[in-house]
Motif scaffolding. Structure first.
Motif, PDB file in Angstrom:
ATOM      1  N   GLY A 156       0.819  -1.222   0.000  1.00 21.05           N
ATOM      2  CA  GLY A 156       0.000   0.000   0.000  1.00 21.05           C
ATOM      3  C   GLY A 156       0.846   1.261   0.000  1.00 21.05           C
ATOM      4  O   GLY A 156       1.890   1.333  -0.641  1.00 21.05           O
ATOM      5  N   THR A 157       0.351   2.264   0.733  1.00 23.52           N
ATOM      6  CA  THR A 157       0.970   3.591   0.737  1.00 23.52           C
ATOM      7  C   THR A 157       1.317   3.986   2.172  1.00 23.52           C
ATOM      8  O   THR A 157       0.519   3.776   3.076  1.00 23.52           O
ATOM      9  N   LEU A 158       2.489   4.562   2.345  1.00 25.97           N
ATOM     10  CA  LEU A 158       2.865   5.080   3.660  1.00 25.97           C
ATOM     11  C   LEU A 158       2.979   6.595   3.557  1.00 25.97           C
ATOM     12  O   LEU A 158       3.732   7.116   2.734  1.00 25.97           O
ATOM     13  N   PHE A 159       2.193   7.269   4.378  1.00 27.30           N
ATOM     14  CA  PHE A 159       2.179   8.732   4.352  1.00 27.30           C
ATOM     15  C   PHE A 159       3.042   9.253   5.498  1.00 27.30           C
ATOM     16  O   PHE A 159       2.713   9.057   6.670  1.00 27.30           O
ATOM     17  N   LEU A 160       4.153   9.878   5.160  1.00 21.27           N
ATOM     18  CA  LEU A 160       5.062  10.406   6.180  1.00 21.27           C
ATOM     19  C   LEU A 160       4.797  11.903   6.338  1.00 21.27           C
ATOM     20  O   LEU A 160       5.277  12.720   5.549  1.00 21.27           O
ATOM     21  N   ASP A 161       4.021  12.230   7.350  1.00 21.77           N
ATOM     22  CA  ASP A 161       3.623  13.619   7.562  1.00 21.77           C
ATOM     23  C   ASP A 161       4.736  14.340   8.328  1.00 21.77           C
ATOM     24  O   ASP A 161       5.415  13.737   9.145  1.00 21.77           O
ATOM     25  N   VAL A 203       6.294  -0.495  -0.883  1.00 24.21           N
ATOM     26  CA  VAL A 203       5.487   0.567  -0.281  1.00 24.21           C
ATOM     27  C   VAL A 203       5.685   1.847  -1.074  1.00 24.21           C
ATOM     28  O   VAL A 203       6.806   2.185  -1.429  1.00 24.21           O
ATOM     29  N   ARG A 204       4.581   2.510  -1.371  1.00 24.53           N
ATOM     30  CA  ARG A 204       4.720   3.812  -2.021  1.00 24.53           C
ATOM     31  C   ARG A 204       4.759   4.887  -0.937  1.00 24.53           C
ATOM     32  O   ARG A 204       3.943   4.879  -0.023  1.00 24.53           O
ATOM     33  N   ILE A 205       5.713   5.797  -1.075  1.00 18.24           N
ATOM     34  CA  ILE A 205       5.869   6.837  -0.062  1.00 18.24           C
ATOM     35  C   ILE A 205       5.273   8.158  -0.548  1.00 18.24           C
ATOM     36  O   ILE A 205       5.553   8.614  -1.659  1.00 18.24           O
ATOM     37  N   ILE A 206       4.437   8.739   0.307  1.00 20.02           N
ATOM     38  CA  ILE A 206       3.998  10.114   0.076  1.00 20.02           C
ATOM     39  C   ILE A 206       4.427  10.893   1.317  1.00 20.02           C
ATOM     40  O   ILE A 206       4.116  10.484   2.433  1.00 20.02           O
TER      41      ILE A 206
END
Ligand SMILES: Nc1ncnc2c1ncn2[C@@H]1O[C@H](COP(=O)(O)OP(=O)(O)OP(=O)(O)O)[C@@H](O)[C@H]1O
Ligand SMILES: [Mg+2]
Length: 456
Positions: free
Chosen positions: A236-241, A276-279
């Motif tokens: 999935g996607t991992l959102f690094l805020d 993993v896709r990083i945003i």
């Protein structure tokens, strides 16, 4: 059968690509330079163009610009050597779907081609439909009427289906997480996990094990093994805020993971594959932090392959009224009638400069609903701080109120505008049901139609 035009001046690469894609069942046409490709583009129709960037005399970028003029619905994938990723990013900004670095991995190539074709397919089918829907809520859940915000939505649609790392910039409350979630929702990973982590909220000592996990006994207190965020978000996607707050040593580790697509748990020597896709998101420009040695330049380049800048709310005032409606609707439920907003309140809401952006607008509307009587939002239902700020601004001449803007118009024109505004709002409060609106206004349906502007 999808038709693919492959352009590369290196015969080995050209032949290899040609073979792989033919075996995959595509109809391929190889071209050994940009000129030949251009000729072919003029006489045949292709679904996808795969082009090398570094070629003479016509290079990949020129080919892209010429090709995009003639084929709006053809997908483009650029091939690039490792050191020239910057140009590939430029190509994506000009409409290329994705890029592949040479030497490429077989599965990566096949997947990227599949995605690009799926995407161009969807675009072709959607074209007519989309023209009808226009800009109101381009992407589910994201209100965008102002041109600069519509651009953001276009960008999301374009880059969501790719695997590219994305950096989202925006002041606090502008919708960074909302955008990140949309990028996930419109990607092939949509059915897998979306994990959001706020880097600023994780204590530095715990960050490594939170991100990558640890084995039992890795450190004092590690009484059992732990799965890290990367593993939890696998597929999935991992959102690094708030990525700007990530400690530099963790930045190095993150960079390795992005390069190798493998993680190593704290206390373990085994590397595990992760997909993993990083945003990443930040409200600070990372370039400034690089100068202060607080952010690694190499990680910055990895992360910022594509960056999306969300404009602050004060730079897109056209979004304020539709956002208010959107928030009211969400707060009040799908069927209830929306409260009316009187002129005094409207003036404040549209002239305030919203330092806390959409989140502040949400809080303000919630405040107003709590204090509104008879379903009318007036100036008195808004937080005093807001009202004071706008009134002070008008007194000091910093803000030109809407009332002032109307000066100079004839009374008739002014009233006409007001009537139109009032009719539109009333119709919106009953979810567009004109019959209901007419009843509410105490006029006949025919009169309502006559008074409405011909085209919305
Ligand atoms: N264009 C928009 N359309 C609809 N709702 C929006 C829009 N932009 C923001 N919101 C809403 O505003 C709130 C704040 O958005 P979000 O949390 O994504 O902002 P953020 O930039 O991550 O904020 P922060 O910097 O505080 O973390 C959310 O409730 C979100 O749904
Ligand atoms: Mg946020």
């Amino acid at each position: 059968m999808p038709r693919i035009l492959i352009v590369d001046d290196e015969p080995t690469v050209l032949n290899l690509l040609n073979k792989i894609l033919t075996v995959q069942g595509y109809k391929t046409t190889p071209a050994s330079n940009g000129e030949k490709a251009l000729q072919l583009l003029q006489t045949e129709k292709f679904d996808l163009l795969i082009s090398d960037i570094n070629m003479t005399p016509i290079n990949g970028m020129e080919l892209l610009s010429k090709a995009s003029e003639s084929y709006a619905t053809m997908g483009v994938i650029m091939l690039t050597a490792y050191g020239t990723v910057g140009t590939a990013v430029e190509a994506m900004k000009q409409g290329a779907f994705d890029y592949i670095t040479k030497p490429f991995k077989l599965d990566e190539l096949i997947l990227t081609v599949q995605r690009a074709l799926e995407y161009t397919n969807a675009i072709t089918e959607n074209k007519t439909l989309k023209a009808q829907i226009e800009h109101k809520e381009q992407l589910e859940g994201i209100v965008a009427k102002a041109p600069n915000m519509c651009k953001v939505c276009d960008m999301i649609e374009r880059v969501a289906p790719t695997n590219t790392t994305i950096l989202v910039y925006g002041e606090s409350g502008t919708g960074k997480e909302l955008v990140a979630r949309a990028l996930h929702r419109y990607s092939p990973r949509k059915d897998k996990t979306f994990m959001a982590v706020n880097c600023a909220a994780l204590p530095a000592q715990l960050m490594e094990s939170e991100m990558f996990g640890h084995v039992k006994g890795a450190f004092t207190g590690a009484s059992s093994k732990k799965i890290g965020l990367f593993e939890a978000a696998n597929g999935g996607t991992l959102f690094l805020d708030e990525i700007s707050t990530m400690p530099v040593d963790i930045q190095s580790k993150l960079l390795r993971v992005l390069q190798d697509k493998k993680i190593r748990k704290v206390g373990s020597s085994i590397h595990t594959d992760v997909d993993v896709r990083i945003i990443a998101a930040s409200n600070e420009k990372l370039e400034n932090l690089i100068e202060q040695n607080k952010f690694r330049e190499d990680l910055y380049y990895r992360l910022s392959v594509i960056s999306i800048d969300i404009p602050p709310l004060r730079k897109r005032p056209e979004d304020i009224p539709p956002l208010i409606n959107h928030i009211l609707r969400r707060e009040i439920g799908p069927d209830a009638e929306l409260p009316l907003i009187d002129r005094s309140a409207q003036e404040i809401l549209e002239n305030y400069n919203w330092p806390g952006n959409v989140r502040e607008l949400e809080n303000t509307i919630q405040h107003a609903i709590t204090f509104a009587q008879d379903s009318i939002i007036t100036k008195d239902t808004l937080p005093a701080k807001l009202v004071d700020a706008v009134e002070e601004g008008i007194r000091a001449g910093v803000i030109t109120s809407r009332r002032e803007q109307h000066k100079g118009k004839s009374l008739k024109a002014f009233l006409h505008d007001k009537e139109k505004e009032f009719l539109k709002r009333t119709i919106e409060t009953v979810s567009g049901d004109k019959e209901k609106a007419a009843k509410k206004l105490g006029i006949s349906l025919a009169t309502l139609y006559r008074k409405l502007p011909q085209k919305k």
